[in-house]
Scaffold this active site. Structure first.
Site, short mmCIF file in Angstrom:
data_model
loop_
_atom_site.label_atom_id
_atom_site.label_comp_id
_atom_site.label_asym_id
_atom_site.label_seq_id
_atom_site.Cartn_x
_atom_site.Cartn_y
_atom_site.Cartn_z
N SER A 6 -26.46 -47.49 -30.56
CA SER A 6 -25.67 -48.71 -30.37
C SER A 6 -26.21 -49.49 -29.18
CB SER A 6 -24.21 -48.35 -30.13
OG SER A 6 -23.56 -49.48 -29.57
N HIS A 31 -27.59 -50.22 -34.40
CA HIS A 31 -26.15 -50.43 -34.56
C HIS A 31 -25.69 -51.56 -33.65
CE1 HIS A 31 -22.05 -49.01 -35.59
NE2 HIS A 31 -21.74 -49.28 -34.33
N ASP A 33 -22.53 -53.80 -32.37
CA ASP A 33 -21.07 -53.84 -32.24
C ASP A 33 -20.60 -55.26 -31.96
OD1 ASP A 33 -20.26 -51.03 -32.50
OD2 ASP A 33 -21.49 -50.74 -30.70
N MET A 35 -17.50 -57.61 -31.35
CA MET A 35 -16.09 -57.57 -30.95
C MET A 35 -15.62 -58.98 -30.62
SD MET A 35 -16.19 -54.30 -28.43
CE MET A 35 -17.22 -52.86 -28.79
N HIS A 64 -21.39 -53.52 -37.14
CA HIS A 64 -20.03 -52.97 -37.10
C HIS A 64 -19.10 -54.06 -36.58
CE1 HIS A 64 -17.25 -49.83 -34.86
NE2 HIS A 64 -16.60 -50.49 -35.81
N MET A 66 -15.73 -55.55 -35.35
CA MET A 66 -14.42 -55.21 -34.78
C MET A 66 -13.74 -56.53 -34.47
SD MET A 66 -15.77 -52.09 -32.41
CE MET A 66 -17.46 -52.60 -32.66
N MET A 135 -14.42 -43.64 -36.95
CA MET A 135 -14.45 -43.79 -35.49
C MET A 135 -14.03 -42.46 -34.85
SD MET A 135 -15.54 -46.81 -34.91
CE MET A 135 -15.43 -46.72 -33.12
N ASP A 173 -18.97 -42.68 -35.20
CA ASP A 173 -19.28 -43.58 -34.08
C ASP A 173 -18.35 -43.30 -32.91
OD1 ASP A 173 -19.80 -45.72 -32.40
OD2 ASP A 173 -19.30 -47.28 -33.87
C1 DX5 Z 1 -17.20 -48.56 -29.79
C2 DX5 Z 1 -18.47 -48.84 -30.52
C3 DX5 Z 1 -19.53 -47.80 -30.43
C4 DX5 Z 1 -19.98 -47.52 -29.04
C5 DX5 Z 1 -20.50 -46.12 -29.01
O1 DX5 Z 1 -16.25 -49.51 -30.15
O2 DX5 Z 1 -18.20 -49.02 -31.90
O3 DX5 Z 1 -20.61 -48.12 -31.27
O4 DX5 Z 1 -20.98 -48.38 -28.58
O5 DX5 Z 1 -20.84 -45.81 -27.69
P1 DX5 Z 1 -20.90 -44.31 -27.19
O6 DX5 Z 1 -21.93 -43.60 -27.98
O7 DX5 Z 1 -21.24 -44.46 -25.74
O8 DX5 Z 1 -19.52 -43.71 -27.40
ZN ZN Z 2 -19.89 -49.21 -33.33
#
Ligand code: DX5
Ligand code: ZN
Length: 213
Positions: A6, A31, A33, A35, A64, A66, A135, A173
């Site tokens: 990620s 990956h 993220d 948000m 991904h 969110m 998750m 994840d």
């Molecule tokens: C959290 C994200 C993850 C996050 C994982 O909302 O979806 O992808 O970056 O990070 P680590 O591996 O540090 O938990």
């Molecule tokens: Zn993620």
């Protein structure tokens, strides 16, 4: 095990360099993220930055979402031709329709389940998705502690997938490291996301990915 680092834990001042580093370290997916500050209490990146990530990447993107307005974001990211777009089932009134839309755009659809969401609740979507993302932390931040009940959820999901759509992948994840990855493999997980473990590893990114593999 397929590895999807990620970029949330990357150095955003040197993003292209940090994307190239995971690709050179032979990750399987990048990956991303996304948000929106509404569905989760954090705000990350939009299409302009993800476009820069896509240009720096030699590996397929795993986006991904969110966010609250999934369909709007699917339209924004579709031109970048990611391998997967996953959306949170908790935030979508018409998941089946959205899955069809993602596939019609030539992208592999995936659904994401928060730590409290049981795999049985998505039984009737499994035939139509290419991946389910479980998750193992609450979404919003990197560097959180792994929630072990994901192992039971993955076990139950694997049974459903074997019956309904054996080609569907299981991705996990959050909080993944070399300490828990074997337990994930043992219950049938195919892809892991790892942010802080990969980007903050004292021996470097390449070594971190190879340890996970
Ligand atoms: C959290 C994200 C993850 C996050 C994982 O909302 O979806 O992808 O970056 O990070 P680590 O591996 O540090 O938990
Ligand atoms: Zn993620």
């Amino acid at each position: 095990m397929l590895i999807a680092p990620s970029i949330l834990s990357a150095d955003f001042g040197n993003l292209a360099k940090d994307v190239k580093a995971i690709c050179d370290g032979d990750c399987d997916f990048v990956h991303v993220d996304v948000m929106d500050g509404h569905f989760v209490p954090n705000l990350t990146i939009g299409p302009v930055v993800v476009e820069a990530v896509a240009s720096a990447s030699s590996k397929p993107l795993d986006i991904h979402l969110m966010v609250e307005n999934n369909s709007f974001f699917v339209d924004l990211f579709a031109p970048l031709k990611p391998e997967f777009i996953s959306f949170h089932i908790e935030e979508e009134k018409h998941p089946h329709r959205l899955i069809q839309k993602i596939r019609s755009l030539g992208i592999r659809p995936a659904i994401t389940l928060n730590p409290h969401t049981s795999p049985e609740s998505v039984e009737f979507l499994l035939a139509d998705v290419d991946m389910v993302l479980l998750m193992s932390v609450n979404p919003g931040f990197g560097g959180q502690k792994f929630i072990p009940s994901v192992l039971e959820r993955a076990t139950r999901l694997k049974k459903l997938i074997n019956r309904i759509n054996p080609d569907c992948l299981i991705e996990v994840d959050g909080g993944v490291s070399d300490k828990n990855i074997q337990s994930l493999k043992d219950v049938g997980v195919d892809v892991v996301v790892a942010g802080s473990f990969v980007y903050k590893h004292p021996d470097g990114i390449r070594e971190a990915i190879s340890l996970l593999k």
